[in-house]
Design an enzyme around this catalytic site. Structure first.
Site, mmCIF file in Angstrom:
data_model
loop_
_atom_site.group_PDB
_atom_site.id
_atom_site.type_symbol
_atom_site.label_atom_id
_atom_site.label_comp_id
_atom_site.label_asym_id
_atom_site.label_seq_id
_atom_site.Cartn_x
_atom_site.Cartn_y
_atom_site.Cartn_z
ATOM 1 N N ASP A 280 0.838 -1.213 0.000
ATOM 2 C CA ASP A 280 0.000 0.000 0.000
ATOM 3 C C ASP A 280 0.868 1.256 0.000
ATOM 4 O OD1 ASP A 280 -2.397 1.353 -0.033
ATOM 5 O OD2 ASP A 280 -2.679 1.281 2.142
ATOM 6 N N HIS B 186 2.253 3.231 -9.026
ATOM 7 C CA HIS B 186 2.036 1.800 -9.318
ATOM 8 C C HIS B 186 3.197 1.238 -10.147
ATOM 9 C CE1 HIS B 186 -1.832 2.159 -7.544
ATOM 10 N NE2 HIS B 186 -2.409 2.815 -8.528
ATOM 11 N N LEU C 43 11.087 -20.301 -4.667
ATOM 12 C CA LEU C 43 10.035 -19.488 -4.027
ATOM 13 C C LEU C 43 8.689 -19.663 -4.738
ATOM 14 C CD1 LEU C 43 9.472 -16.973 -2.021
ATOM 15 C CD2 LEU C 43 9.736 -15.582 -4.081
#
Ligand code: IPE
Ligand code: IPE
Ligand code: MG
Length: 250
Positions: free
Chosen positions: A25, A42, A136
């Site tokens: 955020d 973004h 991962l």
């Protein structure tokens, strides 16, 4: 910063969280601070994703789960939503080779039925291409909502024809969209807010929360180490007492 926090998280390599979930955020405020359009935040946020993915690979984190677009984010101005979708498409195309090179398995969870055919196809390709990777596991939550996930799981159980009163916690967990992963050991939220915003509601029952004011585009490997160092100082009791934990470790 305390002495303890200064210590690199790697020093205690035995206690690296297996699963880290992040609410990324603060992109909009990062941009606003620089008099840039929200979208610049973004775009910059994608760089932060790359840095944190790399840091997780290096530190031996097994699962990284990122909240990219919530089921509530459709309420944003249409131009922002459409630019976010465009960015998502771009990342899926550009980053896939990188993921394969780094042995990363990519999963996308959320209500994907709301995406257009092209995006759905890109998601499927990306998952298929990385499915056999053993490093991962990177999960991107897109059009994801914790409530949607739980309701979806309930509907699947009903579809399976279960008898009344026969549902257990394990059965419900097994129908959640992230049933392939253990629950997050730690939740990080950047951007200064201290709320869950309908993220992984069921799985966060015992996650350790770490809130930071850092805006997501500024978050990096060092920030991750600070979060991990905080995690390592906590005692996870799961309802027991400290004394019981000491006894069982003796
Ligand atoms: C998070 O940053 C990214 C998404 C929700 C897609 P925000 O866009 O929420 O940034 P702020 O909270 O407005 O600063
Ligand atoms: C949460 O951020 C969702 C994502 C990071 C994708 P928001 O910025 O949408 O959360 P609220 O609306 O402030 O709670
Ligand atoms: Mg926000």
């Amino acid at each position: 910063m305390s002495k303890d926090l200064d210590k690199p998280a790697r020093a205690e390599s035995g206690n690296i969280p297996e699963h880290i979930a992040i609410i990324m955020d603060g992109n909009g405020r990062w941009a606003k601070q620089r008099l840039l359009p929200r979208f610049a935040g973004h775009t910059k946020g994608v760089n932060a994703v790359n840095k944190v993915v790399e840091a997780c690979c290096n530190r031996g984190v097994r699962y990284l789960t990122l909240f990219a677009f919530s089921s509530e984010n459709w309420r944003r101005p249409p131009e922002e939503v459409s630019l976010l979708m465009k960015l998502f498409r771009k990342v899926l195309v550009l980053e896939i080779n990188n993921m394969c090179q780094n042995n990363i398995r990519l999963k996308i969870i959320g209500d994907l039925s709301k995406f257009d055919t092209e995006l759905k196809q890109l998601i499927q390709n990306a998952e298929e291409k990385t499915a056999a990777n053993t490093g991962l596991t990177l999960t991107i939550c897109a059009n994801y909502g914790g409530r949607w996930d739980i309701v979806n799981a309930c509907n699947e159980l009903i579809r399976d024809g279960l008898d009344q009163d026969s549902i257990t916690e394990e059965m419900l967990s097994s129908k959640l969209s992230m049933a392939y992963a253990p629950p997050p050991d730690m939740l990080i939220r950047t951007g200064g807010e201290a709320r869950i915003s309908n993220f992984l509601l069921w799985q966060m029952a015992y996650s350790e929360f770490f809130f930071t004011d850092t805006y997501w585009p500024d978050f990096d490997g060092k920030s991750l180490d600070e979060a991990i160092a905080s995690f390592q100082k906590r005692e996870r009791r799961f309802g027991r007492t400290s004394e019981q934990l000491l006894e069982s470790s003796e």
